[in-house]
Design a protein around this motif. Sequence first.
Motif, PDB file in Angstrom:
ATOM      1  N   SER A   1       1.596  12.231  -5.804  1.00 33.37           N
ATOM      2  CA  SER A   1       2.997  12.558  -6.060  1.00 33.37           C
ATOM      3  C   SER A   1       3.120  13.458  -7.284  1.00 33.37           C
ATOM      4  O   SER A   1       3.983  14.341  -7.327  1.00 33.37           O
ATOM      5  CB  SER A   1       3.797  11.263  -6.242  1.00 33.37           C
ATOM      6  OG  SER A   1       3.200  10.468  -7.247  1.00 33.37           O
ATOM      7  N   ILE A   2       2.232  13.262  -8.259  1.00 33.39           N
ATOM      8  CA  ILE A   2       2.297  14.083  -9.467  1.00 33.39           C
ATOM      9  C   ILE A   2       1.680  15.462  -9.228  1.00 33.39           C
ATOM     10  O   ILE A   2       2.221  16.487  -9.685  1.00 33.39           O
ATOM     11  CB  ILE A   2       1.631  13.348 -10.644  1.00 33.39           C
ATOM     12  CG1 ILE A   2       2.509  12.130 -10.989  1.00 33.39           C
ATOM     13  CG2 ILE A   2       1.462  14.258 -11.845  1.00 33.39           C
ATOM     14  CD1 ILE A   2       1.916  11.206 -11.997  1.00 33.39           C
ATOM     15  N   ALA A   3       0.602  15.486  -8.465  1.00 33.95           N
ATOM     16  CA  ALA A   3       0.008  16.779  -8.110  1.00 33.95           C
ATOM     17  C   ALA A   3       1.035  17.645  -7.381  1.00 33.95           C
ATOM     18  O   ALA A   3       1.163  18.850  -7.618  1.00 33.95           O
ATOM     19  CB  ALA A   3      -1.222  16.546  -7.230  1.00 33.95           C
ATOM     20  N   LEU A   4       1.808  16.978  -6.520  1.00 35.01           N
ATOM     21  CA  LEU A   4       2.843  17.670  -5.762  1.00 35.01           C
ATOM     22  C   LEU A   4       3.891  18.263  -6.711  1.00 35.01           C
ATOM     23  O   LEU A   4       4.291  19.429  -6.586  1.00 35.01           O
ATOM     24  CB  LEU A   4       3.490  16.671  -4.797  1.00 35.01           C
ATOM     25  CG  LEU A   4       4.660  17.144  -3.961  1.00 35.01           C
ATOM     26  CD1 LEU A   4       4.189  18.212  -2.980  1.00 35.01           C
ATOM     27  CD2 LEU A   4       5.282  15.986  -3.204  1.00 35.01           C
ATOM     28  N   TYR A   5       4.300  17.458  -7.671  1.00 39.55           N
ATOM     29  CA  TYR A   5       5.291  17.908  -8.643  1.00 39.55           C
ATOM     30  C   TYR A   5       4.764  19.137  -9.401  1.00 39.55           C
ATOM     31  O   TYR A   5       5.486  20.123  -9.584  1.00 39.55           O
ATOM     32  CB  TYR A   5       5.581  16.757  -9.604  1.00 39.55           C
ATOM     33  CG  TYR A   5       6.623  17.079 -10.642  1.00 39.55           C
ATOM     34  CD1 TYR A   5       7.967  17.140 -10.300  1.00 39.55           C
ATOM     35  CD2 TYR A   5       6.256  17.321 -11.966  1.00 39.55           C
ATOM     36  CE1 TYR A   5       8.924  17.433 -11.245  1.00 39.55           C
ATOM     37  CE2 TYR A   5       7.226  17.604 -12.915  1.00 39.55           C
ATOM     38  CZ  TYR A   5       8.551  17.658 -12.549  1.00 39.55           C
ATOM     39  OH  TYR A   5       9.505  17.942 -13.487  1.00 39.55           O
TER      40      TYR A   5
ATOM     41  N   ALA B   1       2.193  22.525  -1.859  1.00 38.55           N
ATOM     42  CA  ALA B   1       3.201  21.465  -1.867  1.00 38.55           C
ATOM     43  C   ALA B   1       3.543  21.041  -0.450  1.00 38.55           C
ATOM     44  O   ALA B   1       3.632  19.845  -0.141  1.00 38.55           O
ATOM     45  CB  ALA B   1       4.454  21.956  -2.585  1.00 38.55           C
ATOM     46  N   TYR B   2       3.709  22.036   0.447  1.00 36.52           N
ATOM     47  CA  TYR B   2       3.975  21.718   1.854  1.00 36.52           C
ATOM     48  C   TYR B   2       2.882  20.843   2.418  1.00 36.52           C
ATOM     49  O   TYR B   2       3.140  19.827   3.073  1.00 36.52           O
ATOM     50  CB  TYR B   2       4.041  23.011   2.690  1.00 36.52           C
ATOM     51  CG  TYR B   2       5.431  23.606   2.789  1.00 36.52           C
ATOM     52  CD1 TYR B   2       6.486  22.847   3.304  1.00 36.52           C
ATOM     53  CD2 TYR B   2       5.681  24.923   2.414  1.00 36.52           C
ATOM     54  CE1 TYR B   2       7.753  23.396   3.392  1.00 36.52           C
ATOM     55  CE2 TYR B   2       6.941  25.477   2.497  1.00 36.52           C
ATOM     56  CZ  TYR B   2       7.983  24.720   2.986  1.00 36.52           C
ATOM     57  OH  TYR B   2       9.226  25.231   3.088  1.00 36.52           O
ATOM     58  N   ALA B   3       1.640  21.230   2.192  1.00 35.71           N
ATOM     59  CA  ALA B   3       0.513  20.517   2.790  1.00 35.71           C
ATOM     60  C   ALA B   3       0.469  19.073   2.301  1.00 35.71           C
ATOM     61  O   ALA B   3       0.382  18.128   3.096  1.00 35.71           O
ATOM     62  CB  ALA B   3      -0.793  21.229   2.449  1.00 35.71           C
TER      63      ALA B   3
ATOM     64  N   PHE C   1       0.835  -1.201   0.000  1.00 36.01           N
ATOM     65  CA  PHE C   1       0.000   0.000   0.000  1.00 36.01           C
ATOM     66  C   PHE C   1       0.871   1.252   0.000  1.00 36.01           C
ATOM     67  O   PHE C   1       0.716   2.149  -0.852  1.00 36.01           O
ATOM     68  CB  PHE C   1      -0.916  -0.029   1.232  1.00 36.01           C
ATOM     69  CG  PHE C   1      -1.932   1.067   1.260  1.00 36.01           C
ATOM     70  CD1 PHE C   1      -3.191   0.881   0.684  1.00 36.01           C
ATOM     71  CD2 PHE C   1      -1.645   2.288   1.868  1.00 36.01           C
ATOM     72  CE1 PHE C   1      -4.139   1.897   0.705  1.00 36.01           C
ATOM     73  CE2 PHE C   1      -2.583   3.303   1.887  1.00 36.01           C
ATOM     74  CZ  PHE C   1      -3.831   3.108   1.309  1.00 36.01           C
ATOM     75  N   ALA C   2       1.801   1.309   0.957  1.00 39.13           N
ATOM     76  CA  ALA C   2       2.620   2.512   1.108  1.00 39.13           C
ATOM     77  C   ALA C   2       3.481   2.752  -0.131  1.00 39.13           C
ATOM     78  O   ALA C   2       3.648   3.879  -0.572  1.00 39.13           O
ATOM     79  CB  ALA C   2       3.505   2.377   2.359  1.00 39.13           C
ATOM     80  N   HIS C   3       3.984   1.679  -0.698  1.00 38.23           N
ATOM     81  CA  HIS C   3       4.838   1.822  -1.853  1.00 38.23           C
ATOM     82  C   HIS C   3       4.044   2.326  -3.063  1.00 38.23           C
ATOM     83  O   HIS C   3       4.526   3.140  -3.845  1.00 38.23           O
ATOM     84  CB  HIS C   3       5.510   0.482  -2.172  1.00 38.23           C
ATOM     85  CG  HIS C   3       6.594   0.596  -3.173  1.00 38.23           C
ATOM     86  ND1 HIS C   3       6.514   0.013  -4.407  1.00 38.23           N
ATOM     87  CD2 HIS C   3       7.789   1.245  -3.142  1.00 38.23           C
ATOM     88  CE1 HIS C   3       7.602   0.297  -5.088  1.00 38.23           C
ATOM     89  NE2 HIS C   3       8.399   1.041  -4.348  1.00 38.23           N
ATOM     90  N   THR C   4       2.802   1.859  -3.170  1.00 38.93           N
ATOM     91  CA  THR C   4       1.967   2.330  -4.282  1.00 38.93           C
ATOM     92  C   THR C   4       1.621   3.805  -4.106  1.00 38.93           C
ATOM     93  O   THR C   4       1.619   4.574  -5.075  1.00 38.93           O
ATOM     94  CB  THR C   4       0.671   1.495  -4.359  1.00 38.93           C
ATOM     95  OG1 THR C   4       1.030   0.111  -4.399  1.00 38.93           O
ATOM     96  CG2 THR C   4      -0.144   1.840  -5.580  1.00 38.93           C
ATOM     97  N   VAL C   5       1.362   4.206  -2.875  1.00 40.30           N
ATOM     98  CA  VAL C   5       1.066   5.622  -2.607  1.00 40.30           C
ATOM     99  C   VAL C   5       2.234   6.491  -3.068  1.00 40.30           C
ATOM    100  O   VAL C   5       2.052   7.583  -3.596  1.00 40.30           O
ATOM    101  CB  VAL C   5       0.786   5.840  -1.102  1.00 40.30           C
ATOM    102  CG1 VAL C   5       0.797   7.330  -0.760  1.00 40.30           C
ATOM    103  CG2 VAL C   5      -0.550   5.217  -0.719  1.00 40.30           C
ATOM    104  N   GLY C   6       3.445   5.984  -2.887  1.00 39.13           N
ATOM    105  CA  GLY C   6       4.618   6.814  -3.146  1.00 39.13           C
ATOM    106  C   GLY C   6       5.134   6.763  -4.566  1.00 39.13           C
ATOM    107  O   GLY C   6       6.110   7.427  -4.902  1.00 39.13           O
ATOM    108  N   GLU C   7       4.508   5.986  -5.476  1.00 40.56           N
ATOM    109  CA  GLU C   7       5.097   5.845  -6.801  1.00 40.56           C
ATOM    110  C   GLU C   7       4.915   7.122  -7.636  1.00 40.56           C
ATOM    111  O   GLU C   7       3.995   7.911  -7.424  1.00 40.56           O
ATOM    112  CB  GLU C   7       4.514   4.647  -7.524  1.00 40.56           C
ATOM    113  CG  GLU C   7       3.108   4.844  -8.008  1.00 40.56           C
ATOM    114  CD  GLU C   7       2.622   3.606  -8.711  1.00 40.56           C
ATOM    115  OE1 GLU C   7       2.861   3.504  -9.911  1.00 40.56           O
ATOM    116  OE2 GLU C   7       2.019   2.750  -8.054  1.00 40.56           O
TER     117      GLU C   7
ATOM    118  N   LEU D   1       3.902  12.345   4.254  1.00 37.58           N
ATOM    119  CA  LEU D   1       4.915  11.983   5.248  1.00 37.58           C
ATOM    120  C   LEU D   1       4.263  11.334   6.462  1.00 37.58           C
ATOM    121  O   LEU D   1       4.688  10.270   6.925  1.00 37.58           O
ATOM    122  CB  LEU D   1       5.703  13.234   5.661  1.00 37.58           C
ATOM    123  CG  LEU D   1       6.794  12.996   6.715  1.00 37.58           C
ATOM    124  CD1 LEU D   1       7.937  12.183   6.109  1.00 37.58           C
ATOM    125  CD2 LEU D   1       7.329  14.313   7.257  1.00 37.58           C
ATOM    126  N   VAL D   2       3.217  11.982   6.958  1.00 34.89           N
ATOM    127  CA  VAL D   2       2.561  11.484   8.172  1.00 34.89           C
ATOM    128  C   VAL D   2       1.961  10.104   7.935  1.00 34.89           C
ATOM    129  O   VAL D   2       2.139   9.174   8.727  1.00 34.89           O
ATOM    130  CB  VAL D   2       1.476  12.483   8.651  1.00 34.89           C
ATOM    131  CG1 VAL D   2       0.604  11.846   9.719  1.00 34.89           C
ATOM    132  CG2 VAL D   2       2.142  13.742   9.179  1.00 34.89           C
TER     133      VAL D   2
END
Lengths: 355, 226
Positions: B181-185, B196-198, B156-162, B204-205
């Motif tokens: 991750s793409i929205a952040l980019y 981006a911070y939010a 799960f966590a790894h998929t969230v971070g891809e 992270l949490v």
Amino acid sequence: MSIEARFQVRLGGFGLAVDLKIPQRGVTGIFGPSGSGKTTLLRAVAGLDRPKEGFLKVGDEVWQDGSRFVPTHRRALGFVFQEPSLFGHLDVRGNLEYGRKRMGQTNPRVSLGKWIDLLGIGGLLERRPDSLSGGESQRVAIARALAASPRLLLMDEPLSSLDRRRKIEIIPYLESLHDELDIPVIYVSHSSEEVARLADHLVLLKEGRVEASGKIGRLMTRLDLPLAQGDEAEALIEGEVAGFEKNHHLTQVDSAVGRFTIVGTDIPQGRSIRLRVAARDVSLTLAPPAETSILNIFPATVDAMRPEGRALVFVRLRVGDGFLLSCITAKSASDLCLEPGKRVFAQVKSVALLK
Amino acid sequence: MLSASDLTALGLTFRLALVSTLILLVTGTPLAWWLGRTRWRYKFLLEAVVALPLVLPPTVLGFYLLVVLGSRGPLGSLMEWLGGRSLAFTFTGLVIGSVIYSMPFVVQPLQNAFSAIGRRPLEVAATLGASPLDRFFTVALPLAKPGFFTAAVLGFAHTVGEFGVVLMIGGNIPGKTQVVSIALYDHVEALEYGQAYALSAILLVISFALLVAVYALNRRFRRVQP
């Protein structure tokens, strides 16, 4: 009704080639040094390994032949491994019920309570396996195997993972099982002490082959077999309590060898017991000893002799319809001119009661 | 603080992670079971294939998936021939990519858990009358429970971070394939540092909390089942 087992196994440099008939009643000990194929044989009987060539018949059921191989879970057997191997995710009760729930309709329902009582595990039912001692775990494992109402019980060195104190704690349970079970038991061990206590029949394995098999009392005294060696050489004698000398606190036991007198009076008359006479506790005289403190003296005939090291000689004695072993010095043997056929008197200095 | 599209991206990310993890648990369990028990001599080849996403740049994996799933690729043209459409730039395409990408994180803990059980408990169950399937469900699965938990959380966590795989195969379609991750980019590209911070803080949490749960529960499992 008996168990017929013929197996041919080749595993790297090791081979097992056996052809056995095991009696349907009683405990058959499979005895031999490690690497002699004991466990391989037992796993083949259980169907855990599948020897290429094999024939196995238990009672009137064929479990393996050229075309057929009944998988382990369809064989009505119980298996007790070296380590207890309890299921860690179940409590003791869950372990006991695992096999019981899976036994076929054909098996009679024997109450679980019987095995719980016999193995003294009534107080452990709600415990987790990891909170049990080694001895307790192994008793649960034995009860678990029996609770599934097997038609054959296989035990693979069930005491070898326990320390000496735990072994002594568990052996009485095994002895009472021996009296209660009406199914054949195959008991693998490399301890002559265990087989002497528990087995009725013995199969000696050596390098994957059957060296000898038969009644344990016969095999224990055969000088050509590894059992009659060193300090542990002994004769096992099946007897029955015949009477008492109450005023001297002694019991008389009748056996094939003759009448033994043993210390104590706490075994009921008529009870079958097993006596052990160590070879080093038997001395020989040519004339009937008079005015001796020794109670058990039997006329005997020298049956066979074998030197043990340079100083000692093992002598197999035919006494009545049975045998005793004697370990004497080579000097005495030559002084008494012992040779097979010679008539002597065997003085038994001490007798141990096994059960 | 979070825009509507950020929330959509978050929702999409978790839906993707959940679906991928479920598919991975269902398909990874038999694979791990087989890998943990087979004596097939070329087993190591398959193990290497499963572990490949650990070392391969995600963009490489994503590129191949794009080629295979796109409208000119074998799978893509098959889909179009069947009357569907190519899987590139779809949620289904994302799921396929994620399943392959996170495979080692699910299969390896499961395989280790199955191997750790050893043969003995299954042999015991066989001597007690349990058929192979019965043994699997009543002995192997319960004993491998800690492994399943680890596998699910890591998958799960790894998929969230891809990032890379998604970017290649899913593109960046808000509401359809735009994950966190793409929205952040995008935010960083657009110098929207507040958002981006939010988003970063939320990821992270969540990631930290998931890992804490894995390690804490593994410790408890070890105490209960040594």
